[in-house]
Design a protein around this motif. Structure first.
Motif, PDB file in Angstrom:
ATOM      1  N   ASN A   9       0.913  -1.046   0.156  1.00 51.25           N
ATOM      2  CA  ASN A   9       0.011   0.063  -0.050  1.00 51.25           C
ATOM      3  C   ASN A   9       0.861   1.343   0.094  1.00 51.25           C
ATOM      4  OD1 ASN A   9      -2.423  -1.498   0.019  1.00 51.25           O
ATOM      5  ND2 ASN A   9      -2.194  -1.703   2.536  1.00 51.25           N
ATOM      6  N   ASN A  10       0.213   2.270  -0.757  1.00 48.52           N
ATOM      7  CA  ASN A  10       0.965   3.510  -0.751  1.00 48.52           C
ATOM      8  C   ASN A  10       0.684   4.287   0.531  1.00 48.52           C
ATOM      9  OD1 ASN A  10       2.603   5.672  -1.482  1.00 48.52           O
ATOM     10  ND2 ASN A  10       1.293   6.388  -3.088  1.00 48.52           N
ATOM     11  N   VAL A  11       1.087   3.918   1.793  1.00 53.47           N
ATOM     12  CA  VAL A  11       0.643   4.575   2.979  1.00 53.47           C
ATOM     13  C   VAL A  11       2.311   5.146   3.635  1.00 53.47           C
ATOM     14  CG1 VAL A  11      -0.093   4.357   5.302  1.00 53.47           C
ATOM     15  CG2 VAL A  11      -1.154   3.028   3.330  1.00 53.47           C
ATOM     16  N   SER A  12       2.013   6.207   4.117  1.00 55.10           N
ATOM     17  CA  SER A  12       2.995   6.933   5.025  1.00 55.10           C
ATOM     18  C   SER A  12       2.530   7.565   6.203  1.00 55.10           C
ATOM     19  CB  SER A  12       3.763   7.929   4.254  1.00 55.10           C
ATOM     20  OG  SER A  12       2.856   9.041   3.770  1.00 55.10           O
ATOM     21  N   ALA A  13       3.298   7.311   7.483  1.00 53.59           N
ATOM     22  CA  ALA A  13       3.090   7.796   8.696  1.00 53.59           C
ATOM     23  C   ALA A  13       3.100   9.343   8.622  1.00 53.59           C
ATOM     24  CB  ALA A  13       3.810   7.267   9.675  1.00 53.59           C
ATOM     25  N   TYR A  14       2.299   9.780   9.538  1.00 51.67           N
ATOM     26  CA  TYR A  14       2.235  11.406   9.561  1.00 51.67           C
ATOM     27  C   TYR A  14       1.662  11.824  11.151  1.00 51.67           C
ATOM     28  CZ  TYR A  14      -2.755  10.779   8.576  1.00 51.67           C
ATOM     29  OH  TYR A  14      -3.980  10.455   8.354  1.00 51.67           O
ATOM     30  N   MET A  15       1.739  13.034  11.487  1.00 51.71           N
ATOM     31  CA  MET A  15       1.104  13.776  12.531  1.00 51.71           C
ATOM     32  C   MET A  15      -0.369  14.204  12.135  1.00 51.71           C
ATOM     33  SD  MET A  15       3.446  12.689  14.865  1.00 51.71           S
ATOM     34  CE  MET A  15       2.760  13.466  16.195  1.00 51.71           C
ATOM     35  N   ASP A  16      -1.346  13.780  12.756  1.00 54.78           N
ATOM     36  CA  ASP A  16      -2.792  14.310  12.400  1.00 54.78           C
ATOM     37  C   ASP A  16      -2.856  15.626  12.982  1.00 54.78           C
ATOM     38  OD1 ASP A  16      -3.312  13.724  15.201  1.00 54.78           O
ATOM     39  OD2 ASP A  16      -4.519  12.142  14.826  1.00 54.78           O
ATOM     40  N   LYS A  17      -4.069  16.094  12.939  1.00 49.17           N
ATOM     41  CA  LYS A  17      -4.447  17.503  13.212  1.00 49.17           C
ATOM     42  C   LYS A  17      -4.482  17.868  14.973  1.00 49.17           C
ATOM     43  CE  LYS A  17      -9.425  16.869  13.169  1.00 49.17           C
ATOM     44  NZ  LYS A  17     -10.896  17.182  12.699  1.00 49.17           N
ATOM     45  N   ASN A  18      -4.588  16.529  15.514  1.00 49.89           N
ATOM     46  CA  ASN A  18      -4.492  16.566  17.064  1.00 49.89           C
ATOM     47  C   ASN A  18      -3.039  16.019  17.819  1.00 49.89           C
ATOM     48  OD1 ASN A  18      -7.171  17.034  17.681  1.00 49.89           O
ATOM     49  ND2 ASN A  18      -7.660  14.957  17.051  1.00 49.89           N
ATOM     50  N   ASN A  19      -2.016  16.204  16.740  1.00 45.83           N
ATOM     51  CA  ASN A  19      -0.517  15.991  16.906  1.00 45.83           C
ATOM     52  C   ASN A  19      -0.394  14.585  17.563  1.00 45.83           C
ATOM     53  OD1 ASN A  19       2.001  16.810  16.866  1.00 45.83           O
ATOM     54  ND2 ASN A  19       1.809  17.653  18.959  1.00 45.83           N
ATOM     55  N   ARG A  20      -1.007  13.653  16.920  1.00 45.70           N
ATOM     56  CA  ARG A  20      -1.016  12.260  17.162  1.00 45.70           C
ATOM     57  C   ARG A  20      -0.231  11.441  15.942  1.00 45.70           C
ATOM     58  NH1 ARG A  20      -6.949  10.362  18.886  1.00 45.70           N
ATOM     59  NH2 ARG A  20      -7.023  11.074  16.563  1.00 45.70           N
ATOM     60  N   TRP A  21       0.616  10.691  16.168  1.00 46.11           N
ATOM     61  CA  TRP A  21       1.354   9.678  15.016  1.00 46.11           C
ATOM     62  C   TRP A  21       0.099   8.855  14.498  1.00 46.11           C
ATOM     63  CZ3 TRP A  21       1.901   4.595  13.963  1.00 46.11           C
ATOM     64  CH2 TRP A  21       2.903   4.542  12.916  1.00 46.11           C
ATOM     65  N   THR A  22       0.049   8.590  13.370  1.00 46.90           N
ATOM     66  CA  THR A  22      -0.761   7.717  12.600  1.00 46.90           C
ATOM     67  C   THR A  22      -0.010   7.074  11.433  1.00 46.90           C
ATOM     68  OG1 THR A  22      -3.206   7.030  12.063  1.00 46.90           O
ATOM     69  CG2 THR A  22      -2.157   9.382  11.604  1.00 46.90           C
ATOM     70  N   CYS A  45       7.135  10.609  23.520  1.00 39.38           N
ATOM     71  CA  CYS A  45       7.610   9.882  22.241  1.00 39.38           C
ATOM     72  C   CYS A  45       6.371   9.691  21.349  1.00 39.38           C
ATOM     73  CB  CYS A  45       7.888   8.631  22.685  1.00 39.38           C
ATOM     74  SG  CYS A  45       6.803   7.638  23.843  1.00 39.38           S
ATOM     75  N   ASN A  46       5.560  10.566  21.322  1.00 39.80           N
ATOM     76  CA  ASN A  46       4.255  10.435  20.222  1.00 39.80           C
ATOM     77  C   ASN A  46       4.941  11.304  19.107  1.00 39.80           C
ATOM     78  OD1 ASN A  46       1.928  10.018  18.977  1.00 39.80           O
ATOM     79  ND2 ASN A  46       0.724  10.886  20.370  1.00 39.80           N
ATOM     80  N   ASN A  47       5.685  10.985  18.257  1.00 42.42           N
ATOM     81  CA  ASN A  47       6.262  11.913  17.441  1.00 42.42           C
ATOM     82  C   ASN A  47       7.148  10.737  16.216  1.00 42.42           C
ATOM     83  OD1 ASN A  47       9.132  11.634  18.153  1.00 42.42           O
ATOM     84  ND2 ASN A  47       8.247  13.089  19.863  1.00 42.42           N
ATOM     85  N   LEU A  48       7.388  11.485  14.989  1.00 41.44           N
ATOM     86  CA  LEU A  48       8.094  10.770  13.922  1.00 41.44           C
ATOM     87  C   LEU A  48       9.509  10.419  14.350  1.00 41.44           C
ATOM     88  CD1 LEU A  48       6.761  12.783  11.156  1.00 41.44           C
ATOM     89  CD2 LEU A  48       5.955  10.554  11.719  1.00 41.44           C
ATOM     90  N   LYS A  49       9.928  10.914  15.569  1.00 38.30           N
ATOM     91  CA  LYS A  49      11.173  10.711  15.909  1.00 38.30           C
ATOM     92  C   LYS A  49      11.355   9.053  16.672  1.00 38.30           C
ATOM     93  CE  LYS A  49      15.172  12.294  18.924  1.00 38.30           C
ATOM     94  NZ  LYS A  49      15.475  13.357  19.796  1.00 38.30           N
ATOM     95  N   PHE A  50      10.364   8.629  17.114  1.00 36.75           N
ATOM     96  CA  PHE A  50      10.517   7.663  17.895  1.00 36.75           C
ATOM     97  C   PHE A  50       9.652   6.715  17.287  1.00 36.75           C
ATOM     98  CE2 PHE A  50      11.556  10.782  21.049  1.00 36.75           C
ATOM     99  CZ  PHE A  50      13.082  10.423  21.446  1.00 36.75           C
ATOM    100  N   LEU A  51       8.779   6.813  16.452  1.00 41.05           N
ATOM    101  CA  LEU A  51       7.681   5.909  15.820  1.00 41.05           C
ATOM    102  C   LEU A  51       7.821   5.872  14.206  1.00 41.05           C
ATOM    103  CD1 LEU A  51       4.752   7.015  17.776  1.00 41.05           C
ATOM    104  CD2 LEU A  51       5.802   4.771  18.137  1.00 41.05           C
ATOM    105  N   LYS A  52       7.693   4.423  13.861  1.00 45.78           N
ATOM    106  CA  LYS A  52       7.909   4.372  12.384  1.00 45.78           C
ATOM    107  C   LYS A  52       7.087   3.312  11.774  1.00 45.78           C
ATOM    108  CE  LYS A  52      11.313   2.046  10.834  1.00 45.78           C
ATOM    109  NZ  LYS A  52      12.557   1.769  10.349  1.00 45.78           N
ATOM    110  N   SER A  53       6.368   3.439  10.744  1.00 46.54           N
ATOM    111  CA  SER A  53       5.352   2.389  10.322  1.00 46.54           C
ATOM    112  C   SER A  53       6.386   1.391   9.274  1.00 46.54           C
ATOM    113  CB  SER A  53       4.415   3.120   9.151  1.00 46.54           C
ATOM    114  OG  SER A  53       3.592   2.102   8.548  1.00 46.54           O
ATOM    115  N   VAL A  54       6.075   0.161   9.561  1.00 45.98           N
ATOM    116  CA  VAL A  54       7.042  -0.806   8.684  1.00 45.98           C
ATOM    117  C   VAL A  54       6.487  -1.182   7.167  1.00 45.98           C
ATOM    118  CG1 VAL A  54       8.167  -2.950   8.888  1.00 45.98           C
ATOM    119  CG2 VAL A  54       7.597  -1.745  11.303  1.00 45.98           C
TER     120      VAL A  54
END
Length: 498
Positions: free
Chosen positions: A189-202, A219-228
């Motif tokens: 799938n063409n999916v990429s992780a991002y921070m939503d409008k509530n500043n949550r990683w998804t 740790c709720n940010n792109l620095k510590f969380l990554k989609s595989v």
């Protein structure tokens, strides 16, 4: 004195070889020395009738040559006597300077001591070459400990992609096709992780509501969380580069799972798993998975053990190189075993599952790839998965982190359960929570292989025993070598005159 009286005539006799094979006496008369010390003269033959060969062999005056030879032998002998008198090896001086009986006695004793020393030295060297090890267990103190990487997955979606062939599950009706698979790559799938409008990683499938340590690190940010992405974004990894640490060794993750995005059948139960692993090991070990339950907190009490092994020639024969390991990331014994199993599958079936195919080398593709039909390949893959695994040569890594995890579940409060239930009913989201804590906050256990009998110990024992038995040291062997060298030099440079 007049100048003519200071001048000297020099005359030397030598032998001349004639053409007819006879010899004749010749006389060389030297003239006067000039100011530069050069002697001018001529050669005169006693027998003028004989023709002389072009090559004339000349020798120095016998008396001068004999005197030099005698002085040289005398000087070398004096040096040899100096070394003989100063030898530090027990009894060796008596061998050279004693009477015949003394020399034989000390030669015998020295020979016995040398044989005994050789026997013991052989045993010590053999002991060293066996490379025995012992294990040292210690506790290492740290100011703060880095958290391990934890990958959280939708198990159903993960395995659908992991074991798919030609983008299909082998039990799927379309997998019964007799056509050859033309799309030999994963359907990602063409999916990429991002921070939503509530500043949550998804990443669409998972949304992190909260992630923090007891030391108040967010740790709720792109620095510590990554989609595989290689698992088709069915997983996300917390602390993927191992940089997050905390003095309290405690963190909490609260997240939701989007059933609508997962597009799962209504009758299939969702299974969420968490797999702790070393940040350098990319390929997951599913034997370490822990299942999470909605509306419950999974508490993981974690203890890590660092293991250091010794490489060849020690018995562990460990390595940190990528030996027979096609998977990305650091080397692990499990990924090595999986690699060899999948290569056997490739040889037998002419193809492998989509996930593994992307890591196969070009050489393996050229050697084993065959254009079999989808149904035949799927049938072969299913049959192969039921075969008993063959023992593979996969050495242990020299540096490894073993993980020990104790888990338990804690129910949420009524208010939390009510809120989560409303979220599931209205938005089709399931809520999960992971509470992680270290068993040892400021230390970790280190298991380290140590060489039992080192080169230093062997050298000390050999030196001590040689010194005890024959009184020898490294300087002693240098003395003996010098003495033998002087003797050889004396024999060839100043031969004995008959």
């Amino acid at each position: 004195m007049a100048e003519n009286s200071r001048r000297m005539k020099f005359r030397r006799l030598f032998t001349v070889c004639n053409q007819n094979g006879t010899t004749a006496a010749a006389e060389e008369e030297f003239g006067e020395k000039d100011k530069n010390g050069i002697i001018n003269g001529s050669v005169r033959l006693d027998e003028q009738d004989n023709e002389v060969l072009p090559t004339v062999l000349m020798k120095e005056d016998d008396d001068t040559w004999h005197e030099r030879q005698i002085n040289g032998r005398k000087y070398i002998r004096e040096k040899m006597n100096e070394y003989i008198g100063a030898l530090t090896v027990h009894g060796l001086t008596k061998v050279f300077t004693g009477t015949r009986f003394e020399s034989l006695f000390w030669l015998f004793m020295l020979s016995m001591g040398t044989l005994l020393t050789g026997f013991v030295v052989f045993g010590l060297v053999t002991k060293y070459l066996e490379h025995h090890v012992y294990v040292q267990i210690s506790s290492q103190m740290v100011d703060e400990k880095s958290f391990p990487s934890i990958t959280i997955c939708d198990e159903n979606k993960l395995f659908e992609n992991y074991y798919a062939y030609c983008g299909l599950q082998c039990h799927h009706p379309e997998a019964q096709s007799t056509k050859v698979c033309q799309e030999k790559w994963m359907h990602l799938n063409n999916v990429s992780a991002y921070m939503d409008k509530n500043n949550r990683w998804t990443n669409g499938l998972f949304t992190i509501n909260a992630c923090y340590t007891w030391g108040s690190k967010d740790c709720n940010n792109l620095k510590f969380l990554k989609s595989v992405h290689r698992y088709n974004d069915a997983c996300f990894t917390f602390n993927f580069d191992g940089n997050l640490a905390d003095i309290y060794g405690h963190f909490l993750i609260d997240f939701t799972f989007n059933h609508t995005f997962a597009n799962e059948p209504a009758d299939r139960e969702t299974t969420i798993i968490a797999l702790p692993h070393d940040q350098d090991i990319v390929e997951l070990d599913f034997t370490l998975r822990n299942q999470l339950e909605p509306l419950k907190t999974l508490t993981m009490v974690f203890d890590n053990i660092h293991i250091k092994r010794l490489p060849a020639p020690f018995p562990s024969n460990c390595t940190d190189e990528k030996i027979m390991d096609i998977f990305p990331g650091g080397y692990s014994r499990r990924s090595c075993i999986e690699t060899q199993n999948y290569i056997r599958m490739y040889k037998q079936c002419g193809d492998v599952v989509d996930y593994v195919r992307q890591f196969m080398t070009e050489e393996l593709h050229k050697e084993h790839a065959r254009n079999e039909s989808i149904v035949d390949t799927c049938q072969c893959i299913r049959q192969f998965s039921k075969l008993e695994s063959i023992k593979a040569y996969c050495p242990f890594p020299c540096n490894e982190t073993e993980m020990s995890v104790l888990t338990n579940f804690n129910r949420w409060t009524k208010e939390e359960m009510k809120s989560a239930t409303e979220l599931l009913e209205t938005r089709n989201l399931s809520s999960y929570r992971l509470d992680f804590q270290y068993q040892r906050v400021d230390s970790y256990r280190l298991i380290e292989e140590m060489e039992l009998y080192t080169l230093y110990q062997m050298a000390c024992e050999i030196g001590g025993f040689v010194g005890l038995v024959i009184g020898a040291s490294i300087l002693s062997f240098i003395e003996i070598f010098t003495l033998v060298s002087l003797s050889i030099y004396r024999r060839f440079q100043y031969p004995k005159i008959e």
